[in-house]
Design a protein around this motif. Structure first.
Motif, PDB file in Angstrom:
ATOM      1  N   TYR A 125      25.742  13.457  33.637  1.00 19.65           N
ATOM      2  CA  TYR A 125      25.292  12.478  34.620  1.00 19.65           C
ATOM      3  C   TYR A 125      23.948  12.916  35.207  1.00 19.65           C
ATOM      4  O   TYR A 125      23.019  12.116  35.340  1.00 19.65           O
ATOM      5  N   ARG A 179      33.370  -0.950  43.058  1.00 18.28           N
ATOM      6  CA  ARG A 179      34.420   0.072  43.188  1.00 18.28           C
ATOM      7  C   ARG A 179      35.705  -0.343  42.481  1.00 18.28           C
ATOM      8  O   ARG A 179      36.323   0.462  41.767  1.00 18.28           O
ATOM      9  N   THR A 201      36.329   4.933  38.919  1.00 14.56           N
ATOM     10  CA  THR A 201      35.731   6.164  38.417  1.00 14.56           C
ATOM     11  C   THR A 201      36.445   6.672  37.166  1.00 14.56           C
ATOM     12  O   THR A 201      37.672   6.802  37.152  1.00 14.56           O
ATOM     13  N   THR A 202      35.673   6.949  36.117  1.00 17.34           N
ATOM     14  CA  THR A 202      36.231   7.457  34.862  1.00 17.34           C
ATOM     15  C   THR A 202      35.574   8.767  34.416  1.00 17.34           C
ATOM     16  O   THR A 202      36.171   9.534  33.660  1.00 17.34           O
ATOM     17  N   HIS A 203      34.339   9.009  34.831  1.00 16.43           N
ATOM     18  CA  HIS A 203      33.556  10.175  34.399  1.00 16.43           C
ATOM     19  C   HIS A 203      33.334  10.191  32.889  1.00 16.43           C
ATOM     20  O   HIS A 203      33.123  11.251  32.304  1.00 16.43           O
ATOM     21  N   ASP A 213      31.237   3.944  33.629  1.00 15.75           N
ATOM     22  CA  ASP A 213      31.447   4.427  35.002  1.00 15.75           C
ATOM     23  C   ASP A 213      30.387   3.846  35.951  1.00 15.75           C
ATOM     24  O   ASP A 213      29.676   4.586  36.644  1.00 15.75           O
ATOM     25  N   TYR A 236      30.370   2.145  38.850  1.00 18.43           N
ATOM     26  CA  TYR A 236      30.401   2.393  40.290  1.00 18.43           C
ATOM     27  C   TYR A 236      29.828   3.773  40.605  1.00 18.43           C
ATOM     28  O   TYR A 236      28.992   3.929  41.498  1.00 18.43           O
ATOM     29  N   SER A 237      30.252   4.767  39.846  1.00 19.99           N
ATOM     30  CA  SER A 237      29.739   6.119  40.064  1.00 19.99           C
ATOM     31  C   SER A 237      28.239   6.174  39.796  1.00 19.99           C
ATOM     32  O   SER A 237      27.486   6.810  40.543  1.00 19.99           O
ATOM     33  N   LYS A 260      26.355   4.558  42.701  1.00 19.07           N
ATOM     34  CA  LYS A 260      26.476   5.381  43.899  1.00 19.07           C
ATOM     35  C   LYS A 260      25.611   6.635  43.809  1.00 19.07           C
ATOM     36  O   LYS A 260      24.798   6.913  44.705  1.00 19.07           O
ATOM     37  N   TYR A 261      25.754   7.370  42.727  1.00 23.51           N
ATOM     38  CA  TYR A 261      25.067   8.657  42.632  1.00 23.51           C
ATOM     39  C   TYR A 261      23.574   8.492  42.356  1.00 23.51           C
ATOM     40  O   TYR A 261      22.774   9.316  42.813  1.00 23.51           O
TER      41      TYR A 261
END
Length: 427
Positions: free
Chosen positions: A192, A240, A245-247, A252, A254-255, A258-259
């Motif tokens: 990521y 969301r 979240t799945t990573h 992924d 939403y993640s 956000k990040y």
């Protein structure tokens, strides 16, 4: 003043995973100063991450690779305190330091294309190489222990490992991805960070224009906070539930939203020194807000605020309110942490330099050490407290030994993402 992040001076490991100047400082002064507090925050953040993952072994109801026979519901409240912001803090720190590196490139005679290519090359060596090494070597014992503990795997580790690294294996086809059983587990932060870094590298020429604008409005912490909270609330409301979240990097969203927003915020903070200074001045306000909102979240988790679940289903305005509370809690903790770090963690030390250099090896091996130690101690220690102490000692001592060994051998330095030059000779 301690000089660091200076051209022609040795660089810290903080540049591997990615300066605060007075408001009226020159560009060269900015380049000759360093966020010493970010090195300290990185060490603290990874320390919290290690303790958090030890906590995952004991916390009630939250699934993890392996679980203790004795679990505690109260741990949820403690761990919620940090899981709102702990990974965001790592992305924020990485973004801020990476922005310093990129900003320096604009004040050298080196071609920007050449500089960008060099930066990208270093990112590949110091992020993607450790990721691949971690996936093929470090993560494998985690998967083996998890499936052995759950009773679905009964074979020697060597047989499992040969299947684990074989993309065409027939073992557990229902658990495979497009690369077979190979996985990155806790190392998801690395791919990521690499992908976000590429986008930051592309966007930087445009984002850095913010530093050219002379406007007190851009240095307003209140305005900056409103914009950040509004954007993150929209992300929380829209993505969301649709993209949990799945990573897995691919889906992924939403993640990612956000990040990457956190990364952009870090860039702006570096490019607007007065804004960073304002964050320090408002640290007590941020901390008060963070504690208050965290308390509201915990009260709601214990059903002490009424039928909020029904309102979440029926009322859009209430969902927006909840989103603002959650998001504001997230940003308030980050602002408070940055503010207090500026005030109290800006002095360099030998211990800090040592720990900061070892952050990546610690991060890479800590979860494997936790999982393996928990698996062997869970049925061999009569006391839960003794078990916890044992797991903690094995983890931190194991991380320290790993770093000490890795830094002494050129190949291991390469695989663990450490700088290759100035490696001490092995005896």
């Amino acid at each position: 003043m301690t000089q660091a992040y200076v051209v022609n001076q040795p660089r810290s490991v903080s540049e591997q995973v990615g300066a605060f100047a007075p408001e009226k400082a020159t560009a060269q002064t900015r380049l000759s100063q360093r966020y010493v507090e970010l090195d300290a925050l990185r060490v603290i953040a990874f320390g919290i991450l290690i303790l958090y993952h030890i906590g995952m072994f004991y916390v009630l109801d939250w699934g993890w690779h392996i679980k203790s026979d004795v679990q505690f519901s109260w741990l949820q409240d403690v761990m919620i305190l940090t899981n709102q912001w702990r990974m965001s803090l790592l992305f924020l720190i990485s973004s801020m330091v990476f922005t310093v590196v990129l900003n320096r490139g604009y004040h050298t005679r080196q071609s920007r294309w050449v500089f960008s290519a060099n930066v990208l090359g270093k990112r590949i060596l110091r992020i993607m190489v450790p990721l691949l090494f971690g996936m093929f070597v470090i993560v494998a014992p985690q998967v083996f222990v998890e499936w052995t503990a759950s009773g679905i795997l009964e074979m020697p580790f060597i047989d499992f490992y040969l299947a684990y690294i074989n993309p065409n294996t027939e073992l557990f086809t229902d658990k495979q991805s497009i690369i077979g059983l190979l996985t990155w587990n806790h190392l998801w932060f690395l791919p990521y960070l690499f992908v976000y870094s590429v986008f930051v590298l592309i966007l930087f020429p445009f984002v850095r224009l913010i530093s050219e604008v002379k406007s007190t409005l851009l240095d307003s912490l209140a305005l900056f906070s409103v914009v950040a909270v509004a954007l993150m609330t929209y992300i929380w409301l829209e993505l969301r539930m649709a993209y949990p979240t799945t990573h897995d990097l691919v889906s992924d969203w939403y993640s990612h939203a956000k990040y990457f927003l956190v990364m952009l915020v870090g860039m702006v903070i570096v490019l607007r020194p007065a804004l960073y200074k304002a964050i320090m001045k408002a640290r007590y306000i941020s901390l008060t807000m963070a504690i208050t909102l965290y308390s509201v979240i915990i009260l709601d988790r214990h059903d002490m605020l009424g039928a909020t679940g029904e309102l979440m289903e029926s009322s859009l305005s209430f969902r927006v309110l909840v989103g603002v509370i959650v998001v504001l809690n997230h940003w308030a903790w980050l602002a408070a942490i940055l503010g207090f770090a500026q005030k109290y963690l800006s002095k360099p030390s030998k211990l800090l330099r040592y720990l900061n250099r070892g952050v990546l090896p610690y991060y890479m091996v800590h979860q494997t050490l936790i999982v393996v130690a928990a698996f062997y101690l869970n049925s061999r220690v009569s006391s839960t407290m003794a078990e916890f102490i044992g797991i903690t000692l094995v983890t931190f001592v194991g991380c320290a030994i790993t770093y000490e060994i890795a830094k002494r051998f050129l190949v291991l330095r390469f695989l663990f993402g450490l700088k290759l030059k100035h490696a001490p000779k092995s005896k």
